[in-house]
Design an enzyme around this catalytic site. Structure first.
Site, PDB file in Angstrom:
ATOM      1  N   HIS A   1       0.881  -1.172   0.000  1.00 47.86           N
ATOM      2  CA  HIS A   1       0.000   0.000   0.000  1.00 47.86           C
ATOM      3  C   HIS A   1       0.921   1.225   0.000  1.00 47.86           C
ATOM      4  CE1 HIS A   1      -2.369  -3.001   2.346  1.00 47.86           C
ATOM      5  NE2 HIS A   1      -3.424  -2.482   1.752  1.00 47.86           N
TER       6      HIS A   1
ATOM      7  N   ASP B   1       2.296   2.049   3.365  1.00 51.24           N
ATOM      8  CA  ASP B   1       3.230   1.097   3.992  1.00 51.24           C
ATOM      9  C   ASP B   1       4.662   1.525   3.719  1.00 51.24           C
ATOM     10  OD1 ASP B   1       0.999  -0.543   4.383  1.00 51.24           O
ATOM     11  OD2 ASP B   1       1.424  -1.754   2.600  1.00 51.24           O
TER      12      ASP B   1
END
Ligand code: XUL
Ligand code: CO
Length: 442
Positions: free
Chosen positions: A106, A109
């Protein structure tokens, strides 16, 4: 930023090698032999393993009742850009040593959320440069990217299905950027998981309006993908609940219906996750077969749940029946194209050392390798497929063939049955025999 890692983050762990089933080395593969051919294709190409950034690199092993237990000696306790760069080096050292050909992330992240969208985008660009250099250095590729539209408080009512139009706009801007960086990194796909695209109560929810908004959002994404020339496959990932009580993308059938209703089926395939299947009250194989029947299976999130706990425990898959069933479906489909076997899985809170990350992935990879070999053997043997073929043989000629060809209607079928008087006798389903057959291969 520095070009390559001088520091070693997993000292004492060498590149994981295939040592065969007799090996007692916990840091060796017993079954996954990347270059070994199965049905004329290497295991590496069949399985296309992928490491998830959010669990393996960012997971702190916290739960509802306690803080994270993970010991990660490289963490400095901040969410700074410098820390994000270090984590990228950690990720690539881990994947290199493991021999994982792909990863998935993501946006949030890999890089910290900034004070505003502009700063978040700048942070992301800085880390994407590091990821790109690491990809080039190692040859590891991006299976898919995605945007995190569920952690930040702005998304408390959802993203594309929020009651707040500004939040929809923010999410659109975030996904636009996430598609751009996925494209920049040569990503082979892009996933939409509707983290909070659902509701907690219908008392405050205009369900029809929210679904229309979700479809509009996906159409915008498809248009944008075309405009930037991103050729990666779009996937939607079903999950019935958690964090919301009811998510719109609740299972494969619901996703397919939604995509069809809003004319999106030609633009998106499904990314099916085992633990999401079981949360929906299905088996993984049911979800895979449902997607395959619509020619819409793209990729899988490989994990497993715990039926006694009943939430999204995201455990590493260790069950040979599960991986055999999965690989039977994948081989039947003709294998992955853009998709792969993405370990959306985390080690248990009690398994807090860095080496546990290796044990977990090695186990998952070996279990899938065995599933692949077993499924291939079952297919070569042919008895299972032959049984299914014979079971439907009444459709190959006579009235069955006429029905399938659309040659007859109720009137003709009534005339046929009045003449026959009674249907031909049924044959046994032989479930137990087939279960024994599968066991013979495991
Ligand atoms: C959450 C989940 C996500 C998606 C990507 O249950 O599976 O991590 O895979 O957003
Ligand atoms: Co997932």
């Amino acid at each position: 930023m520095k070009k390559s890692a001088a520091r070693e983050f997993f000292p004492g762990i060498d590149k994981v090698q295939y040592e065969g089933p007799k090996s007692k080395n916990p840091l060796a593969f017993k079954h996954y032999n990347p270059d070994e051919l199965v049905d004329g294709k290497t295991m590496k190409d069949h399985l296309r393993f992928s490491v998830t950034y959010w669990h393996t690199i960012r997971g702190q092993l916290a739960d509802m009742f306690g803080v994270g237990t993970a010991i990660r000696p490289w963490e400095d306790g901040t969410n700074s850009l410098a820390m994000a760069e270090t984590r990228a080096r950690v990720a690539f050292e881990f994947m290199e040593k493991l021999g994982a050909p792909y990863y998935a992330f993501h946006d949030r992240d890999v890089a910290p959320e900034g004070r505003d969208l502009r700063e978040s985008n700048k942070n992301l660009d800085a880390i994407v440069r590091v990821l790109k250099a690491e990809q080039e250095r190692t040859g590891i590729k991006l299976l898919w990217g995605t945007a995190c539209l569920f952690v930040h408080p702005r998304y408390c009512h959802g993203a594309a299905t929020s009651c707040n139009a500004d939040v929809f706009a923010y999410a659109a801007a975030q996904v636009k950027k996430a598609i751009e960086v996925t494209h920049e990194l040569g990503g082979e796909g892009y996933v939409f998981w509707g983290g909070r695209e659902g509701y907690s109560t219908l008392l405050n929810t205009d369900l029809k309006r929210e679904l229309d908004h979700l479809a509009a959002f996906l159409h915008m994404a498809v248009d944008y993908r075309k405009s930037v020339g991103f050729k990666g496959q779009f996937y939607i990932e079903p999950k019935p609940k958690e964090p919301t009580k009811h998510q719109y993308d609740s299972d494969a059938a619901a996703c397919l219906n939604f995509l069809r209703q809003y004319d999106l089926l030609k633009s998106l395939k499904l990314n099916i996750e085992t633990n999401h299947a079981t949360l929906a009250g299905h088996t993984m194989q049911h979800e895979l077969e449902t997607a395959i029947a619509a020619n819409a299976l793209g990729s899988i999130d490989a994990n497993t749940g715990d039926l006694l706990l009943g939430w999204d425990t995201d455990q590493f898959p260790t069950n040979l029946y599960l991986t055999t069933e999965v690989m039977l479906s994948i081989l039947k489909m003709g294998g992955f194209a853009t998709g792969g076997t993405n370990f959306d899985a985390k080690v248990r809170r009690e398994s807090f050392e860095p080496v546990d990350l290796f044990h977990a992935h090695i186990g998952g990879m070996d279990t899938f390798a065995r599933g692949l070999k077993i499924a291939s053997a079952i297919r070569k043997d042919g008895r299972l497929a032959e049984f299914v073929k014979c079971r439907y043989s009444s459709w190959d000629s006579g009235v069955g063939a006429d029905i399938e060809k659309g040659k007859v209607g109720f009137k003709e079928l009534e005339a046929y049955m009045l003449k026959q008087g009674e249907a031909a006798a049924n044959t046994s389903g032989r479930q137990e025999l087939l279960e024994n057959l599968i066991n013979d291969f495991i």
